[in-house]
Design a protein around this motif. Sequence first.
Motif, short mmCIF file in Angstrom:
data_model
loop_
_atom_site.label_atom_id
_atom_site.label_comp_id
_atom_site.label_asym_id
_atom_site.label_seq_id
_atom_site.Cartn_x
_atom_site.Cartn_y
_atom_site.Cartn_z
N LYS A 27 0.84 -1.19 0.00
CA LYS A 27 0.00 0.00 0.00
C LYS A 27 0.88 1.24 0.00
O LYS A 27 1.56 1.53 0.98
CB LYS A 27 -0.89 0.00 1.25
CG LYS A 27 -2.18 -0.76 1.03
CD LYS A 27 -3.25 0.14 0.39
CE LYS A 27 -4.49 -0.66 0.03
NZ LYS A 27 -5.02 -0.39 -1.28
N LEU A 28 0.85 1.94 -1.11
CA LEU A 28 1.61 3.18 -1.19
C LEU A 28 0.65 4.33 -0.94
O LEU A 28 -0.54 4.22 -1.20
CB LEU A 28 2.22 3.31 -2.58
CG LEU A 28 3.30 2.30 -2.93
CD1 LEU A 28 3.63 2.36 -4.40
CD2 LEU A 28 4.54 2.51 -2.08
N PRO A 29 1.17 5.44 -0.45
CA PRO A 29 0.28 6.60 -0.31
C PRO A 29 -0.21 7.01 -1.70
O PRO A 29 0.51 6.85 -2.68
CB PRO A 29 1.19 7.67 0.29
CG PRO A 29 2.58 7.21 0.07
CD PRO A 29 2.54 5.72 -0.06
N PRO A 30 -1.45 7.49 -1.80
CA PRO A 30 -1.98 7.85 -3.11
C PRO A 30 -1.22 9.05 -3.69
O PRO A 30 -0.69 9.87 -2.94
CB PRO A 30 -3.43 8.22 -2.83
CG PRO A 30 -3.47 8.56 -1.38
CD PRO A 30 -2.40 7.76 -0.72
N PRO A 31 -1.14 9.13 -5.01
CA PRO A 31 -0.48 10.28 -5.64
C PRO A 31 -1.36 11.51 -5.49
O PRO A 31 -2.53 11.40 -5.12
CB PRO A 31 -0.37 9.86 -7.09
CG PRO A 31 -1.48 8.89 -7.30
CD PRO A 31 -1.70 8.19 -5.99
N PRO A 32 -0.80 12.69 -5.78
CA PRO A 32 -1.63 13.90 -5.73
C PRO A 32 -2.78 13.81 -6.74
O PRO A 32 -2.67 13.10 -7.74
CB PRO A 32 -0.66 15.02 -6.14
CG PRO A 32 0.69 14.43 -6.18
CD PRO A 32 0.58 12.95 -6.16
N ASP A 33 -3.85 14.48 -6.45
CA ASP A 33 -5.02 14.49 -7.34
C ASP A 33 -5.10 15.86 -8.00
O ASP A 33 -5.24 16.88 -7.30
CB ASP A 33 -6.27 14.23 -6.50
CG ASP A 33 -7.55 14.16 -7.34
OD1 ASP A 33 -7.50 14.57 -8.51
OD2 ASP A 33 -8.57 13.73 -6.80
N PRO A 34 -5.02 15.98 -9.32
CA PRO A 34 -4.89 14.90 -10.30
C PRO A 34 -3.42 14.58 -10.62
O PRO A 34 -2.57 15.45 -10.57
CB PRO A 34 -5.55 15.52 -11.53
CG PRO A 34 -5.26 16.99 -11.43
CD PRO A 34 -5.20 17.30 -9.95
N SER A 35 -3.18 13.31 -10.98
CA SER A 35 -1.86 12.90 -11.47
C SER A 35 -2.05 12.20 -12.81
O SER A 35 -3.08 11.59 -13.04
CB SER A 35 -1.20 11.91 -10.50
OG SER A 35 -0.79 12.55 -9.33
N CYS A 36 -1.01 12.28 -13.63
CA CYS A 36 -1.07 11.62 -14.93
C CYS A 36 0.15 10.72 -15.08
O CYS A 36 1.26 11.13 -14.75
CB CYS A 36 -1.10 12.68 -16.04
SG CYS A 36 -1.49 11.99 -17.64
N CYS A 37 -0.07 9.50 -15.54
CA CYS A 37 1.05 8.58 -15.75
C CYS A 37 1.79 9.00 -17.02
O CYS A 37 1.19 9.10 -18.09
CB CYS A 37 0.58 7.14 -15.88
SG CYS A 37 1.94 6.01 -16.28
N GLU A 38 3.08 9.22 -16.88
CA GLU A 38 3.83 9.68 -18.06
C GLU A 38 4.17 8.54 -19.02
O GLU A 38 4.70 8.76 -20.09
CB GLU A 38 5.10 10.40 -17.61
CG GLU A 38 6.03 9.54 -16.79
CD GLU A 38 7.22 10.32 -16.24
OE1 GLU A 38 7.04 11.52 -15.93
OE2 GLU A 38 8.30 9.74 -16.14
N ARG A 39 3.84 7.30 -18.65
CA ARG A 39 4.09 6.18 -19.56
C ARG A 39 2.84 5.84 -20.37
O ARG A 39 2.91 5.62 -21.56
CB ARG A 39 4.50 4.92 -18.79
CG ARG A 39 5.66 5.09 -17.88
CD ARG A 39 6.97 4.78 -18.60
NE ARG A 39 8.09 5.35 -17.84
CZ ARG A 39 8.61 4.77 -16.77
NH1 ARG A 39 8.16 3.61 -16.35
NH2 ARG A 39 9.60 5.35 -16.12
N THR A 66 3.58 11.39 -13.03
CA THR A 66 4.07 10.30 -12.21
C THR A 66 4.07 9.03 -13.06
O THR A 66 3.81 9.07 -14.25
CB THR A 66 3.17 10.14 -10.96
OG1 THR A 66 3.70 9.11 -10.14
CG2 THR A 66 1.74 9.77 -11.33
N VAL A 67 4.40 7.90 -12.45
CA VAL A 67 4.31 6.62 -13.15
C VAL A 67 3.29 5.78 -12.37
O VAL A 67 3.41 5.63 -11.16
CB VAL A 67 5.68 5.90 -13.20
CG1 VAL A 67 5.54 4.54 -13.89
CG2 VAL A 67 6.69 6.76 -13.94
N CYS A 68 2.27 5.32 -13.06
CA CYS A 68 1.18 4.62 -12.37
C CYS A 68 1.65 3.26 -11.84
O CYS A 68 2.65 2.71 -12.30
CB CYS A 68 -0.02 4.46 -13.30
SG CYS A 68 0.16 3.14 -14.51
N PRO A 69 0.93 2.71 -10.88
CA PRO A 69 1.35 1.44 -10.27
C PRO A 69 1.52 0.31 -11.29
O PRO A 69 2.44 -0.50 -11.17
CB PRO A 69 0.23 1.11 -9.29
CG PRO A 69 -0.42 2.41 -8.99
CD PRO A 69 -0.26 3.26 -10.22
#
Length: 171
Positions: A27-39, A66-69
Amino acid sequence: MGSTKGLIRAMNKKGSRKTKKPPVAVKLPPPPDPSCCERCGALYTKQAWRRAGERSHALLQKVAWTVCPACKQAERGEYFGRVVIRGKFAAEHEEEIRRRIRNIEERARFTQPLRRLVSADREGNVIEVLTTSQKLAHRIVHELKKLYKGKASYHWSPDDGCLYAVWERDE
Ligand SMILES: [Zn+2]
């Protein structure tokens, strides 16, 4: 479980994914809202990852990149679902089966961007597909059985908590 070990060894031979320990979900802390996966372009907002799609300029101005899980998981070669496809029929229809699996993934990804394939390798007459989610592994085997009959079985590995889904057909 000897065949499983054999498969893992076979993959290690290629040298690309040496640390194949499937992780227990962290369980990682959630990313900031909104975040976009750069991949992959998935967007995180309102506590969920959503598939890539059209994004407004205004939105992209304020996203955290960010990079999504799922992209992280795929990059590390980690998986939660393992599909093993075996038997003469499967070997003889490999191309078609791979196409089906890609379609199943694309459909799953449409609604659930975090469900995807990590890899699909063939060793002898066995095709092994690793997925980032147990649900996707289940769905692949379920749909293969629906399409081509054959035999499906599922079990959870006590070692790593992965879903191990097997589909086989000989004739
Ligand atoms: Zn991503």
